[in-house]
Design an enzyme around this catalytic site. Structure first.
Site, short mmCIF file in Angstrom:
data_model
loop_
_atom_site.label_atom_id
_atom_site.label_comp_id
_atom_site.label_asym_id
_atom_site.label_seq_id
_atom_site.Cartn_x
_atom_site.Cartn_y
_atom_site.Cartn_z
N LEU A 60 -10.23 -7.74 -12.72
CA LEU A 60 -11.55 -7.09 -12.70
C LEU A 60 -12.24 -7.44 -14.02
O LEU A 60 -11.63 -7.38 -15.08
CB LEU A 60 -11.40 -5.58 -12.59
N ASP A 110 -3.37 -3.94 -18.83
CA ASP A 110 -2.39 -2.86 -19.04
C ASP A 110 -2.48 -2.26 -20.44
O ASP A 110 -1.46 -1.83 -21.01
CB ASP A 110 -0.94 -3.37 -18.78
N ASN A 121 1.63 3.01 -2.57
CA ASN A 121 0.98 3.96 -3.49
C ASN A 121 -0.28 4.56 -2.86
O ASN A 121 -0.58 5.73 -3.06
CB ASN A 121 0.67 3.30 -4.83
N HIS A 169 1.35 1.10 -13.05
CA HIS A 169 2.13 -0.10 -13.42
C HIS A 169 3.63 0.25 -13.36
O HIS A 169 4.02 1.32 -13.86
CB HIS A 169 1.74 -0.57 -14.83
N GLY A 221 0.79 -1.24 0.00
CA GLY A 221 0.00 0.00 0.00
C GLY A 221 0.82 1.28 0.00
O GLY A 221 0.34 2.32 0.44
N ASN A 223 -4.82 2.88 -13.30
CA ASN A 223 -3.92 1.87 -12.72
C ASN A 223 -2.50 2.41 -12.74
O ASN A 223 -2.13 3.14 -13.65
CB ASN A 223 -3.99 0.59 -13.56
N GLU A 225 6.59 6.18 -9.20
CA GLU A 225 5.20 5.84 -8.83
C GLU A 225 4.57 6.81 -7.84
O GLU A 225 3.44 7.27 -8.05
CB GLU A 225 5.15 4.42 -8.24
C1 GAR Z 1 3.53 -1.20 -7.25
O1 GAR Z 1 4.86 -1.25 -7.69
C2 GAR Z 1 2.58 -1.16 -8.43
O2 GAR Z 1 3.06 -0.39 -9.49
C3 GAR Z 1 2.52 -2.62 -8.79
O3 GAR Z 1 2.44 -3.29 -7.56
C4 GAR Z 1 3.15 -2.53 -6.58
C5 GAR Z 1 2.25 -2.31 -5.37
O4 GAR Z 1 2.97 -1.69 -4.34
N1 GAR Z 1 1.40 -2.91 -9.66
C6 GAR Z 1 1.47 -3.79 -10.65
O5 GAR Z 1 2.43 -4.48 -10.87
C7 GAR Z 1 0.20 -3.89 -11.46
N2 GAR Z 1 0.41 -4.64 -12.67
P1 GAR Z 1 2.22 -0.95 -3.15
O6 GAR Z 1 1.21 -1.95 -2.58
O7 GAR Z 1 3.31 -0.64 -2.17
O8 GAR Z 1 1.56 0.29 -3.70
#
Ligand code: GAR
Length: 197
Positions: free
Chosen positions: A93, A150, A14, A109, A12, A107, A180
């Site tokens: 989803l 994506d 992000n 990525h 979490g 989203n 990010e």
């Molecule tokens: C992040 O790096 C996000 O970009 C990635 O998962 C991680 C979650 O981290 N998402 C993907 O790979 C989606 N295809 P977080 O829970 O610390 O935000």
């Protein structure tokens, strides 16, 4: 004020970037609800610490994808969510959810799409693939979510250098810090200001 619904499966960070941007008043929005498919997701704990309504919805409890989609959409609709943010959300989803929030799902990525994206590319696997390929630059992308993986329209991207001796973990951390956590609040702000079509 824009109401956001966040879907998150992991740490979490992000979600935390959004919380921090809102609390420091650099983002005019409110997180109305956080949903996770993982009861142990630290994202749920972050939500609780900031008095944000949080829900665990177990995908395995639904036999049909449409029913699962509806359960998620019902929670967000109950909270009057305007924009859904996928912040490291693993379950797929279905079209029922995407249609319910058409053009209102984004989203983050951890690569420069179209590199290292699509089925099977999530989390640390994306950085493992980037290192295995030998690229010298990677990054992150915020995009609208459509019915593919994506594949929706790109909103923002930021490049990040791959350094000699990087491990998947060190690269993941740099992509989060340099891209990010900056891009996601910025994209939500652009949506809130009506700058995205
Ligand atoms: C992040 O790096 C996000 O970009 C990635 O998962 C991680 C979650 O981290 N998402 C993907 O790979 C989606 N295809 P977080 O829970 O610390 O935000």
């Amino acid at each position: 004020m824009l109401k956001i619904g966040v879907l998150a499966s992991g740490g979490g960070t992000n979600l935390q970037a959004l919380i921090d941007a809102i609390e420091s008043k650099s983002l005019a929005a409110e997180i109305a609800a956080v949903i996770s498919g993982n009861p142990a997701a630290y994202a749920l704990e972050r939500a609780k610490r900031h008095d944000i309504m949080s829900y665990y919805v177990k995908k395995g409890s639904y036999t049909a994808q449409d029913d699962y989609d509806k359960a998620l959409a019902d929670i967000f609709n109950r909270h009057g969510v305007d924009l859904v943010v996928l912040a490291g959300f693993l379950p797929i989803l279905g079209p029922a959810f995407i249609r319910e929030f058409e053009r209102r799902v984004i989203n983050i990525h951890p690569s420069l799409i179209p590199a290292f994206c699509g089925k099977g590319y999530y989390g640390i696997k994306v950085h493992e693939a980037a290192l295995a390929s030998g690229v010298k630059v990677t990054g992150a992308t915020v995009h609208f979510v459509d019915e593919g993986t994506d594949s929706g329209p790109i909103i923002l991207q930021k490049a990040v250098e791959v350094k000699d001796g990087d491990t998947p973990e060190s690269l993941q951390r740099r992509v989060m810090e340099e891209a990010e956590w900056i891009l996601l609040p910025k994209a939500v702000g652009m949506f809130a200001e009506g700058l995205l079509k």
